[in-house]
Structure formats: C-alpha cells, structure tokens
Design a protein around this motif. Structure first.
Motif, mmCIF file in Angstrom:
data_model
loop_
_atom_site.group_PDB
_atom_site.id
_atom_site.type_symbol
_atom_site.label_atom_id
_atom_site.label_comp_id
_atom_site.label_asym_id
_atom_site.label_seq_id
_atom_site.Cartn_x
_atom_site.Cartn_y
_atom_site.Cartn_z
ATOM 1 N N PHE A 101 -24.251 57.553 -3.537
ATOM 2 C CA PHE A 101 -24.641 58.597 -4.485
ATOM 3 C C PHE A 101 -23.613 58.745 -5.597
ATOM 4 O O PHE A 101 -23.965 58.914 -6.769
ATOM 5 C CB PHE A 101 -24.979 59.916 -3.765
ATOM 6 N N CYS A 145 -23.859 55.647 -7.983
ATOM 7 C CA CYS A 145 -25.110 55.723 -8.758
ATOM 8 C C CYS A 145 -25.037 56.817 -9.819
ATOM 9 O O CYS A 145 -25.507 56.620 -10.947
ATOM 10 C CB CYS A 145 -26.307 55.943 -7.842
ATOM 11 N N CYS A 146 -24.457 57.959 -9.488
ATOM 12 C CA CYS A 146 -24.328 59.034 -10.477
ATOM 13 C C CYS A 146 -23.375 58.628 -11.602
ATOM 14 O O CYS A 146 -23.646 58.911 -12.780
ATOM 15 C CB CYS A 146 -23.867 60.335 -9.818
ATOM 16 N N LYS A 154 -32.740 55.977 -14.251
ATOM 17 C CA LYS A 154 -32.993 55.398 -12.927
ATOM 18 C C LYS A 154 -31.838 55.558 -11.942
ATOM 19 O O LYS A 154 -32.026 56.059 -10.828
ATOM 20 C CB LYS A 154 -33.350 53.916 -13.047
ATOM 21 N N MET A 155 -30.665 55.117 -12.325
ATOM 22 C CA MET A 155 -29.523 55.175 -11.394
ATOM 23 C C MET A 155 -29.137 56.613 -11.070
ATOM 24 O O MET A 155 -28.773 56.924 -9.931
ATOM 25 C CB MET A 155 -28.328 54.414 -11.958
ATOM 26 N N VAL A 173 -31.564 57.847 -8.497
ATOM 27 C CA VAL A 173 -31.206 57.289 -7.184
ATOM 28 C C VAL A 173 -29.985 58.020 -6.619
ATOM 29 O O VAL A 173 -29.955 58.375 -5.438
ATOM 30 C CB VAL A 173 -30.950 55.769 -7.284
ATOM 31 N N GLY A 174 -28.986 58.265 -7.447
ATOM 32 C CA GLY A 174 -27.780 58.946 -6.993
ATOM 33 C C GLY A 174 -28.053 60.356 -6.502
ATOM 34 O O GLY A 174 -27.618 60.738 -5.405
ATOM 35 N N THR A 208 -30.921 61.636 -5.578
ATOM 36 C CA THR A 208 -31.797 61.582 -4.403
ATOM 37 C C THR A 208 -31.003 61.215 -3.155
ATOM 38 O O THR A 208 -31.221 61.772 -2.073
ATOM 39 C CB THR A 208 -32.943 60.574 -4.632
ATOM 40 N N THR A 209 -30.052 60.309 -3.295
ATOM 41 C CA THR A 209 -29.198 59.946 -2.161
ATOM 42 C C THR A 209 -28.336 61.132 -1.742
ATOM 43 O O THR A 209 -28.146 61.381 -0.545
ATOM 44 C CB THR A 209 -28.322 58.721 -2.505
ATOM 45 N N THR A 250 -30.383 63.389 0.246
ATOM 46 C CA THR A 250 -30.558 62.811 1.584
ATOM 47 C C THR A 250 -29.355 63.106 2.465
ATOM 48 O O THR A 250 -29.501 63.506 3.623
ATOM 49 C CB THR A 250 -30.781 61.284 1.484
ATOM 50 N N THR A 268 -35.199 64.814 -14.486
ATOM 51 C CA THR A 268 -36.480 64.109 -14.594
ATOM 52 C C THR A 268 -37.492 64.808 -15.502
ATOM 53 O O THR A 268 -38.531 64.239 -15.794
ATOM 54 C CB THR A 268 -37.098 63.866 -13.210
#
Length: 169
Positions: free
Chosen positions: A83, A86-87, A110-111, A114-115, A117-118, A121, A164
């Motif tokens: 994360f 990606c961030c 995009k990245m 992903v960051g 969202t990770t 998680t 987003t």
C-alpha cells in the motif's frame, strides 16, 4: 505562473491526499522494521488471546504457534509495504498528470487506487475482522488496536472515494 482554478485545486488536493497516505505508510513501516520484536509480540499476544478477558467460550480460536504469529505479522508488513509503495508511485503519477487531460489524470489514479484499497484491506480485514472479531482484540486491556485501525479506515476509505470521484474536469 499557473492560474489556480477549481480543477487545479481539486487535482492538487487529490495528490496530497494520496501522498499523506503514503507518508503514513512510511512511518508505519519504519516502526514495524525498527521495532519488529515489540510489534511481533503485540500481534502474538492478540493471536494467542493471552491478554483478552471474559472470552473463555472463544478461547478455542487462539493460535499459539510462534511461526504463525511471524507469518501473520509478515503478511501485515507485506500488505503495508504494497500500500505504501502504490500510494507513493500513485502520488508521482498523479503529480505528473496535474495539467493533463481529464482522461490522462483519471488514468494516473490506478496505483493510488490499488494502494488505498490495499490499506483498507490491511486495516479492515487484518485488524478489524481477523484480530478484533475473531481473536477478540477488543477485550484486551493492553493490546487493543481497534481504535487505531478504525482511525486508519476513517482516512483511507474516504480518501479512496474522493480520489475516484470524477470532479476534476
């Protein structure tokens, strides 16, 4: 000199929001690596349920394996590394596209997506669901990271929503 428009301000704020998540990740990782033993013991105490109270009927869930404790903790560290990277990469990609077209700026997210969202998680699945709900972290008087995980979620989830949104035309 760049004229500060609403679009320009929104785009810059999105870059900053992702950057702050990445910087948080850096500090978290530094703590995890430089004080591995303390954080490992923290996770181990939660997984073994050795510091929880009033949950005798759920003690069968406890995992006493030191190997499992290390693997679980390394899963957290790995996801936090993903994360964070990606961030940080997402911040760079967004920054490079600050003055680009709407389509290019949107593609640069995009990245960062992903960051974030990770991160969600890690803090929701690993801490809230697994450590808190299954291993009763909330019943530990001195090993309770529930509020910490929730505060991370209270940043990461709205950050993902804000990032987003298609409001930077």
């Amino acid at each position: 000199m760049i004229k500060l428009t609403t679009t320009c301000a929104i785009r810059r704020s999105k870059v900053l929001v992702v950057l702050m998540a990445g910087v948080f990740g850096i500090f978290t990782l530094v703590n995890n690596y430089t004080d591995y033993t303390a954080y490992y013991e923290y996770i181990g105490d939660i997984l073994s349920m050795s510091t929880t109270e009033g949950n005798e009927s759920r003690r069968y869930r406890a995992v006493k394996s030191k190997l499992f404790h290390h693997r679980f903790y390394w899963t957290i560290i790995t996801l936090e590394t993903i994360f964070t990277l990606c961030c940080l990469v997402g911040t760079y990609q967004l920054y490079r596209k600050l003055t680009a077209s709407h389509k290019e700026f949107r593609g640069a997210k995009k990245m960062a997506v992903v960051g974030l969202t990770t991160a969600i998680t890690v803090y929701y699945v690993m801490y809230i669901i697994i450590l808190n709900e299954w291993f009763d972290m909330e019943y530990s008087t001195n090993r309770n990271a529930f509020d910490w995980a929730r505060s991370n979620l209270e940043y990461m989830f709205p950050a993902l929503i804000y990032l987003t949104l298609e409001n930077e035309n």
